[in-house]
Design an enzyme around this catalytic site. Structure first.
Site, PDB file in Angstrom:
ATOM      1  N   HIS A 178       0.807  -1.212   0.000  1.00 23.00           N
ATOM      2  CA  HIS A 178       0.000   0.000   0.000  1.00 23.00           C
ATOM      3  C   HIS A 178       0.842   1.264   0.000  1.00 23.00           C
ATOM      4  CE1 HIS A 178      -2.405  -3.290   1.742  1.00 23.00           C
ATOM      5  NE2 HIS A 178      -3.298  -2.834   0.882  1.00 23.00           N
ATOM      6  N   GLY A 179       2.123   1.100  -0.329  1.00 27.03           N
ATOM      7  CA  GLY A 179       2.982   2.255  -0.523  1.00 27.03           C
ATOM      8  C   GLY A 179       3.366   3.018   0.726  1.00 27.03           C
TER       9      GLY A 179
END
Lengths: 403, 275, 175
Positions: free
Chosen positions: C136-137
């Site tokens: 999810h970065g």
């Protein structure tokens, strides 16, 4: 406290049940120590279920993992060695107690009317126990486990027509293998719980007709009976103490005395050990199986039938014994027959332990001959007991009128 | 009745005789050894087991694995971490690895025809236990015994005198000279002969000889000493929890004796009224 | 009178035996209870030993510890400087770099993203020169602190010790 009990008793008469079936349950006052072995067998059953339950939490019923998981229990699991040795040696004591319990019933005529159903339930428990023990022995997946399973399951192939298909069905394959192990594990887990249930039916049947006793006459009034508590609770507990001393000696100091060395070799379907022996408690029956070898192609089936019948014959024992007296204490001929039967069982066990082609006195007496004779004596007991009592050959000694 | 009782006693006694009848091959009786770890008070001789670990790793593990033990567990025998690491390196392993042989199973099968058995449980997995393992390690023919065999075979026919001599040296039955001759021929031909192995011939050549291993502390490294040490080690490897078991056993037994005596005393009192 | 004494003695005997018996049953339950505790082979995994001598500055290895990945990074002086510079910046989960390392050059991190448990990618993949969690970065810096993205907390620093100059021991030995 008492109000709570009253509340419960109105809805479920617990106090009444405990009073009538346990604490004040009338028990003949003259029971000797041979009557301890029923409660001892129940004690071992509880130990076996408890240790087995915890072993199952670590054991893996997978042909590739089973052997290692047992050693994992022995080495890595906290007190795993204790659980496993208690379980393995428990089987031995279980059978010692069950055999004594059965023989006690045979000696004092506990199978006679009105206790036939009680006796039959006992025989059913014995069959269930043998199945449980056999499948339990397969689980460590050592060489004896594997080949024991192979030999015993192969017995089914003796059954005409469906035999071979039946064996393949039991194996779930073309030989004893992973599917076999997995289903044996499940059944080994399930059967003892069923045994536990049937034991309560056994006790129900016992309490319906009450205990037999060494004299073998019915206990009549209060003079003949004692309340179960404290008299027999303490006597049973004392028996449990003595048992635990012997049991723990083996568990802690000679845990492998009843185990076969070969079972510490992982199962190898490509190689049979030089000499396969079942656990000691199956030896007499194994000897009977092997003794029937003189019927040509019919031998295999006959051996299996003889083996099953050697236990199933206990079902009809209540009808074979026609003596007016129950207890062998007052039956001189039956008593002699009984001790021959017991001694003969040891001989059968010894024959079962040794290789089939062995002999005594460097070839003079082949073992197979001893085995056949002993098998004949085993079944002869039941026939002769029937003849001696049905034809009134035995003259019983006078039986006391009260306990 | 007395007759019955005698019959009963004889039958029970016969059944209790632990010695099995031997079908045809009379396996030689194993010489009984005394081990510090047998018996109810027995505990492992840690010094011998420590030396034995060295023998096991340097000699046995050339072919055999002891896979139920990790190298790091050897510290329980008093090996230091450095010693453990050094031993692990002998087989190209690190200290947290299981004690598996550097030789792989296919290579073993190619050279010996069989996969060498894992030794983790070897002292529990053979009839005769430790005594058997020791007998096997020391049961290969010595040079003097080989001389005797060659001398006997050089004559062509085996005389009664020779047969008896061979029997006492190599424990081959002197009654069956044909079989003896066949065995001696195989032996002279270079097959691996062992006095105590069932059937005498096995895949494993004599694994240990005097001087196979040098002990750092200068302990005698005769064949007998090396064998004794490695068997002690293998017995430990087969059941590392034995000492825990026995020491707990004494507490349990003590407790049970007291409890049973108390129960008996109560039983006597309660039943006193009835008797 | 004699009977009374006898009764009392019996009561005491029964009481003492009952207590003794109950104690025995309780003690017998102990092995069963203990059999659930982590077994020896599991305990052996409580700690992981790592030889850090071959690690070059800027190099990172992933080692298993209790079944989870742990990053061991020998930081370059630049990475250390960047991490210390971060101390004074605004952080979602404020922590000093000095409190997250025992030796400035060695960073030990439990490589489990505090967002939803993914394993972040190696050093240099994220902004701030640190680790990027691909799921999810989330971006972690050269001290393993969360700087950008959905993760709420910094990467956890497991308990560790140095056995000697070159041996790192991750985790606490149990029992």
């Amino acid at each position: 406290m008492s109000t709570i009990m009253e509340w419960i008793d109105k809805r479920l008469p617990v106090t009444e049940l405990i009073k009538s079936q346990a604490t004040e349950y009338p028990t003949p006052k003259n029971l000797n120590y041979w009557w301890n072995f029923g409660s001892l067998a129940l004690t071992v059953l509880i130990i076996m279920i408890a240790t087995g339950l915890f072993l199952a939490m670590h054991y893996k019923p997978d042909a590739a993992l089973a052997f290692k998981s047992v050693e994992h229990i022995m080495r890595d699991v906290n007190f795993g060695w204790l659980l496993r040795y208690m379980h393995a040696n428990g089987a031995t004591f279980f059978f010692i107690f069950v055999y004594i319990h059965i023989l006690r019933g045979m000696y004092y005529g506990s199978y006679r009317a009105p206790r036939e159903i009680l006796w039959w339930i006992g025989v059913v428990i014995f069959f269930m126990l043998m199945g449980t023990a056999f499948m339990g022995y397969v689980l460590p997946w050592g060489q004896m486990s594997y080949w024991g399973a192979a030999v015993i399951t192969n017995l089914m192939s003796a059954i005409p027509v469906v035999g071979n298909d039946l064996v393949i069905w039991i194996w779930g394959g073309f030989s004893v293998a992973d599917p076999t192990l997995n289903r044996f594990f499940v059944l080994h887990f399930l059967l003892p719980l069923l045994v536990f249930g049937v034991v309560f039916v056994h006790l129900w049947a016992l309490h319906a007709v009450h205990s037999n006793n060494p004299v073998g006459i019915d206990a009549h009034d209060d003079k003949d009976n004692l309340p179960f508590h404290p008299y027999y609770t303490i006597k049973d507990l004392y028996g449990v103490g003595v048992f635990l001393i012997f049991y723990c000696y083996f568990v802690f100091f000679a845990p492998n005395a009843f185990l076969e060395a070969d079972n510490y070799i992982p199962a190898n379907p490509m190689q049979t050990p030089a000499h396969i022996v079942p656990e000691w408690y199956f030896l007499p029956f194994y000897a009977i199986l092997r003794s029937i070898d003189f019927l040509g192609s019919f031998s295999k089936l006959a051996g299996v039938i003889a083996m099953v019948f050697s236990i199933a014959i206990l079902f009809i024992l209540p009808f074979l014994d026609r003596s007016p007296v129950r207890s062998f204490r007052y039956r001189p001929l039956s008593k002699q027959l009984f001790w021959i039967f017991v001694a003969n069982a040891f001989v059968l066990g010894w024959v079962g332990y040794n290789p089939p082609d062995a002999s005594l006195f460097s070839g003079a007496i082949p073992l197979i001959l001893i085995g056949r004779t002993s098998t004949a004596i085993y079944f002869g007991y039941f026939v002769i007991l029937w003849l001696v009592t049905a034809l009134d050959i035995e003259k019983p000694r006078p039986v006391p009128k009260c306990l | 009745m007395r007759l019955i009782k005698t019959f009963f006693a004889v039958c029970v006694a016969a059944a209790m005789v632990p010695v099995a009848l031997h079908a045809s091959s009379g396996a030689p009786v194993l010489p009984e050894q005394s081990w510090s770890h047998t018996g109810i008070f027995g505990s492992y001789d840690k010094h011998a087991a420590k030396r034995g670990a060295q023998v096991a790793v340097e000699v046995c593990m050339g072919c055999h694995s002891i896979s139920l033990i990790k190298f790091d567990q050897l510290r329980a025998l008093g090996l230091s971490e450095v010693e453990v690491k050094k031993l692990a390196e002998v087989q190209g392993r690190s200290k947290n690895d299981r004690m598996t042989s550097a030789m792989d199973e296919t290579a073993a099968k190619d050279s010996f025809g069989v996969i060498p058995p894992d030794l983790s449980l070897i002292t529990k997995a053979r009839k005769g236990y430790e005594d058997y393992t020791y007998a096997l390690l020391t049961g290969y023919p010595s040079e003097a015994e080989m001389e005797l065999v060659k001398k006997v075979m050089a004559k062509g026919a085996i005389s009664e005198q020779d047969a008896l001599e061979v029997q006492s040296a190599l424990l081959i039955n002197a009654h069956d000279k044909e079989q003896m001759k066949a065995k001696l021929e195989r032996l002279v031909g270079g097959a691996n002969f062992n006095k105590y192995f069932p059937g005498n011939f096995l895949a494993m050549p004599a694994p240990i000889s005097a001087g196979s291993v040098q002990y750092a502390d200068g302990t005698d490294n005769s064949l007998k000493q090396l064998s004794r040490d490695v068997v002690t080690f293998l017995a430990w490897a087969a059941e590392p929890t034995m000492e825990e078991r026995k020491s707990l056993g004494f507490w349990v037994m003590g407790y049970l004796f007291v409890l049973t005596i108390l129960l008996y005393a109560i039983k006597r009192r309660i039943w006193a009224k009835v008797h | 009178m004699a009977i009374e004494v006898e009764e009392n003695r019996r009561d005491f005997l029964i009481l003492a035996t009952s207590a003794f018996g109950v104690a025995g049953v309780a003690a017998a339950a102990w092995p069963f209870i203990r059999s659930w505790s982590p077994s020896a082979d599991v305990l052996a995994q409580a700690t992981s030993e790592v030889d850090i001598s071959p690690l070059q500055p800027g190099q990172m290895i992933t080692v298993p510890w209790q079944g989870k990945p742990v990053f061991v990074l020998r930081r370059t002086p630049e990475m250390i400087a960047s991490a210390q510079k971060g101390d004074s910046e605004s952080l979602p989960d404020p922590a000093k770099d000095a409190d997250r390392v025992k030796r400035p050059e060695l960073l030990v991190l439990l490589a489990v993203c505090t967002h939803l448990g993914c394993v972040p990618q190696p050093i240099g993949t994220g902004d701030y020169g640190g680790f990027l969690c691909p799921c999810h970065g989330s971006h972690y810096d050269t001290s393993g602190r969360i700087r950008k993205g959905p993760a709420p907390k910094n990467l956890e620093v497991p308990h560790y010790d140095f056995k000697d100059a070159n041996t790192l021991v991750i985790g606490k030995a149990l029992a």
